[in-house]
Design an enzyme around this catalytic site. Structure first.
Site, PDB file in Angstrom:
ATOM      1  N   TYR A 111       3.055   9.962  -0.447  1.00 25.78           N
ATOM      2  CA  TYR A 111       4.123   9.395   0.395  1.00 25.78           C
ATOM      3  C   TYR A 111       5.507   9.649  -0.208  1.00 25.78           C
ATOM      4  O   TYR A 111       6.513   9.518   0.491  1.00 25.78           O
ATOM      5  CB  TYR A 111       3.943   7.882   0.619  1.00 25.78           C
ATOM      6  CG  TYR A 111       2.652   7.447   1.281  1.00 25.78           C
ATOM      7  CD1 TYR A 111       1.781   8.378   1.860  1.00 25.78           C
ATOM      8  CD2 TYR A 111       2.294   6.107   1.332  1.00 25.78           C
ATOM      9  CE1 TYR A 111       0.594   7.970   2.447  1.00 25.78           C
ATOM     10  CE2 TYR A 111       1.101   5.701   1.929  1.00 25.78           C
ATOM     11  CZ  TYR A 111       0.253   6.634   2.476  1.00 25.78           C
ATOM     12  OH  TYR A 111      -0.921   6.226   3.060  1.00 25.78           O
ATOM     13  N   LYS A 118      -2.715   5.954  -4.437  1.00 22.73           N
ATOM     14  CA  LYS A 118      -3.841   6.853  -4.139  1.00 22.73           C
ATOM     15  C   LYS A 118      -3.668   8.209  -4.824  1.00 22.73           C
ATOM     16  O   LYS A 118      -2.552   8.716  -4.951  1.00 22.73           O
ATOM     17  CB  LYS A 118      -3.962   7.063  -2.617  1.00 22.73           C
ATOM     18  CG  LYS A 118      -3.881   5.770  -1.814  1.00 22.73           C
ATOM     19  CD  LYS A 118      -4.114   5.946  -0.335  1.00 22.73           C
ATOM     20  CE  LYS A 118      -3.761   4.680   0.424  1.00 22.73           C
ATOM     21  NZ  LYS A 118      -2.362   4.602   0.883  1.00 22.73           N
ATOM     22  N   ASP A 146       0.854  -1.193   0.000  1.00 24.43           N
ATOM     23  CA  ASP A 146       0.000   0.000   0.000  1.00 24.43           C
ATOM     24  C   ASP A 146       0.889   1.241   0.000  1.00 24.43           C
ATOM     25  O   ASP A 146       1.660   1.462   0.941  1.00 24.43           O
ATOM     26  CB  ASP A 146      -0.896  -0.003   1.248  1.00 24.43           C
ATOM     27  CG  ASP A 146      -1.881   1.162   1.235  1.00 24.43           C
ATOM     28  OD1 ASP A 146      -2.987   0.993   0.703  1.00 24.43           O
ATOM     29  OD2 ASP A 146      -1.516   2.248   1.748  1.00 24.43           O
ATOM     30  N   HIS A 152      -7.847   9.508  -2.105  1.00 21.68           N
ATOM     31  CA  HIS A 152      -7.185   9.439  -0.801  1.00 21.68           C
ATOM     32  C   HIS A 152      -8.029  10.050   0.335  1.00 21.68           C
ATOM     33  O   HIS A 152      -8.101   9.499   1.425  1.00 21.68           O
ATOM     34  CB  HIS A 152      -5.822  10.132  -0.910  1.00 21.68           C
ATOM     35  CG  HIS A 152      -4.824   9.683   0.112  1.00 21.68           C
ATOM     36  ND1 HIS A 152      -3.474   9.616  -0.155  1.00 21.68           N
ATOM     37  CD2 HIS A 152      -4.950   9.292   1.399  1.00 21.68           C
ATOM     38  CE1 HIS A 152      -2.830   9.198   0.939  1.00 21.68           C
ATOM     39  NE2 HIS A 152      -3.704   8.999   1.889  1.00 21.68           N
TER      40      HIS A 152
HETATM   41  P1  NAD Z   1       0.453   1.583  11.996  1.00 27.01           P
HETATM   42  O1  NAD Z   1      -0.707   1.494  12.913  1.00 27.01           O
HETATM   43  O2  NAD Z   1       0.733   0.472  11.041  1.00 27.01           O
HETATM   44  O3  NAD Z   1       1.685   1.887  12.922  1.00 27.01           O
HETATM   45  C1  NAD Z   1       2.998   1.842  12.466  1.00 27.01           C
HETATM   46  C2  NAD Z   1       3.905   1.961  13.671  1.00 27.01           C
HETATM   47  O4  NAD Z   1       3.613   0.887  14.574  1.00 27.01           O
HETATM   48  C3  NAD Z   1       5.367   1.770  13.304  1.00 27.01           C
HETATM   49  O5  NAD Z   1       5.938   3.004  12.934  1.00 27.01           O
HETATM   50  C4  NAD Z   1       5.939   1.215  14.560  1.00 27.01           C
HETATM   51  O6  NAD Z   1       6.250   2.257  15.448  1.00 27.01           O
HETATM   52  C5  NAD Z   1       4.814   0.420  15.137  1.00 27.01           C
HETATM   53  N1  NAD Z   1       4.936  -1.035  14.867  1.00 27.01           N
HETATM   54  C6  NAD Z   1       4.781  -1.678  13.678  1.00 27.01           C
HETATM   55  N2  NAD Z   1       4.931  -3.003  13.829  1.00 27.01           N
HETATM   56  C7  NAD Z   1       5.190  -3.212  15.141  1.00 27.01           C
HETATM   57  C8  NAD Z   1       5.433  -4.371  15.911  1.00 27.01           C
HETATM   58  N3  NAD Z   1       5.416  -5.579  15.377  1.00 27.01           N
HETATM   59  N4  NAD Z   1       5.664  -4.211  17.239  1.00 27.01           N
HETATM   60  C9  NAD Z   1       5.660  -2.983  17.803  1.00 27.01           C
HETATM   61  N5  NAD Z   1       5.430  -1.856  17.127  1.00 27.01           N
HETATM   62  C10 NAD Z   1       5.180  -1.956  15.800  1.00 27.01           C
HETATM   63  O7  NAD Z   1       0.303   2.970  11.205  1.00 27.01           O
HETATM   64  P2  NAD Z   1       0.375   3.455   9.718  1.00 27.01           P
HETATM   65  O8  NAD Z   1       1.681   3.157   9.106  1.00 27.01           O
HETATM   66  O9  NAD Z   1      -0.060   4.872   9.729  1.00 27.01           O
HETATM   67  O10 NAD Z   1      -0.767   2.611   8.978  1.00 27.01           O
HETATM   68  C11 NAD Z   1      -0.518   1.496   8.140  1.00 27.01           C
HETATM   69  C12 NAD Z   1      -0.628   1.875   6.692  1.00 27.01           C
HETATM   70  O11 NAD Z   1      -1.921   2.432   6.425  1.00 27.01           O
HETATM   71  C13 NAD Z   1       0.310   2.992   6.248  1.00 27.01           C
HETATM   72  O12 NAD Z   1       1.650   2.588   6.142  1.00 27.01           O
HETATM   73  C14 NAD Z   1      -0.329   3.402   4.955  1.00 27.01           C
HETATM   74  O13 NAD Z   1      -0.029   2.465   3.937  1.00 27.01           O
HETATM   75  C15 NAD Z   1      -1.794   3.354   5.345  1.00 27.01           C
HETATM   76  N6  NAD Z   1      -2.312   4.686   5.795  1.00 27.01           N
HETATM   77  C16 NAD Z   1      -3.288   5.276   5.041  1.00 27.01           C
HETATM   78  C17 NAD Z   1      -3.805   6.501   5.416  1.00 27.01           C
HETATM   79  C18 NAD Z   1      -4.882   7.107   4.577  1.00 27.01           C
HETATM   80  O14 NAD Z   1      -5.227   8.284   4.790  1.00 27.01           O
HETATM   81  N7  NAD Z   1      -5.456   6.385   3.640  1.00 27.01           N
HETATM   82  C19 NAD Z   1      -3.337   7.173   6.549  1.00 27.01           C
HETATM   83  C20 NAD Z   1      -2.340   6.565   7.307  1.00 27.01           C
HETATM   84  C21 NAD Z   1      -1.851   5.310   6.921  1.00 27.01           C
END
Ligand code: NAD
Length: 278
Positions: free
Chosen positions: A50, A75, A45, A108
């Protein structure tokens, strides 16, 4: 390890778990996505905003994984909803990704103050018809936004990608999606690390009971609700851990205890509000 495939309302399938690349620095993206592909991730994704689509494309090219085994989402950014901009934006994304077609293209954010998300949606329908996107969907759409595009076009998005984690479950949107055969993708599935999700008793107790990490419990909770998830990490051991969530199952009581972590007043939100983000 086999990631389940979910069938979308247009007949396409998507791996239920993937790799999210928000805030993966452009200079680190080729390495991180390559590691994810080596570990077995097949769903990536990303988004134009980004700034890392080129790194995603390089990793895909390096990987030798055949195109039909991969599921790539990108997106449309908020300043490109008008006129013919969506087509130009997708063509730019495809060039960066080194692909002829994305598996899924999303609006998005609805940016409702600009009142142009319906136009953007009509353009995505054309992009799908032209073969530049196999499936089309939306992100951060609330029920009124979803109702508006479906009523006007008769075309439902295959997914709505929304902020969703135990403290913010958006049940109005998930109920609507369930009734309209629209799948939910949870962004920020781990709460983006912005609150003490892993310390919550419901999560910590389930982790101890199953001998797994709290992050794995939370990902399992999403999967058992039928949500599509793509947690982000740049660390190989966490990438591996986040994919290793198919060897145990939460009990109904454990799922219910995590369901109860939402204060139900919207205060658990960690990202922007779609009505206010323009
Ligand atoms: P997430 O909830 O996946 O959190 C990521 C954070 O969680 C990492 O930086 C790390 O600190 C922690 N983490 C990850 N794996 C871990 C583990 N195994 N143990 C402990 N800590 C851990 O947040 P995200 O990245 O914002 O969301 C996932 C994906 O969703 C994004 O990468 C993106 O592709 C998408 N996203 C989309 C939007 C949108 O507006 N459409 C907004 C935000 C994110």
């Amino acid at each position: 390890m086999t990631v389940p495939q979910i069938t979308l309302n247009d007949g396409s399938t998507i791996p239920q778990l993937g790799y999210g690349t928000f805030k993966v620095p452009p200079a680190d993206t080729r390495r991180a996505v390559s590691e994810a592909l080596e570990l077995g991730y097949r769903h990536i994704d990303t988004a134009a905003i980004y700034g890392n689509e080129e790194g995603v494309g390089q990793a895909i090219a390096d990987s030798g994984v055949s195109r039909d085994e991969l599921f790539v989402t990108t997106k449309l950014w908020n300043d490109r909803h008008d006129g013919d901009e969506p087509r130009k934006a997708l063509q730019e994304s495809l060039a960066k990704l080194g692909l002829d077609q994305v598996d899924l293209y999303l609006v998005h954010w609805p940016t409702p103050a600009k009142d142009n998300y319906l136009h953007a949606w009509t353009q995505l329908i054309k992009l799908r018809e032209a073969g530049l996107a196999r499936s089309i969907g939306v992100s951060n759409f609330l029920v009124p936004h979803l109702e508006k595009i479906v009523t006007a076009t008769g075309v439902a998005p295959v997914v709505d990608q929304i902020e969703l984690h135990p403290a913010y479950q958006q049940r109005d949107v998930t109920d609507w999606a369930g009734a309209h055969d629209v799948r939910i993708e949870s962004w920020g599935p781990l709460g983006q690390g912005k609150y003490d999700l892993f310390g919550a008793a419901a999560v910590a107790e389930a982790a101890a009971a199953h001998g797994v990490a709290p992050a794995q419990v939370v990902l399992r909770w999403h999967l058992q609700h039928g949500f599509i998830v793509f947690p982000k990490s740049v660390h190989r051991e966490r990438l591996a851990q986040n994919l290793d969530v198919f060897g145990f199952e939460l009990t109904d009581a454990e799922v219910a205890a995590i369901d109860a972590l939402d204060p139900s007043d919207g205060s658990g939100r960690v990202g922007s509000h779609p009505e206010e983000f323009n």
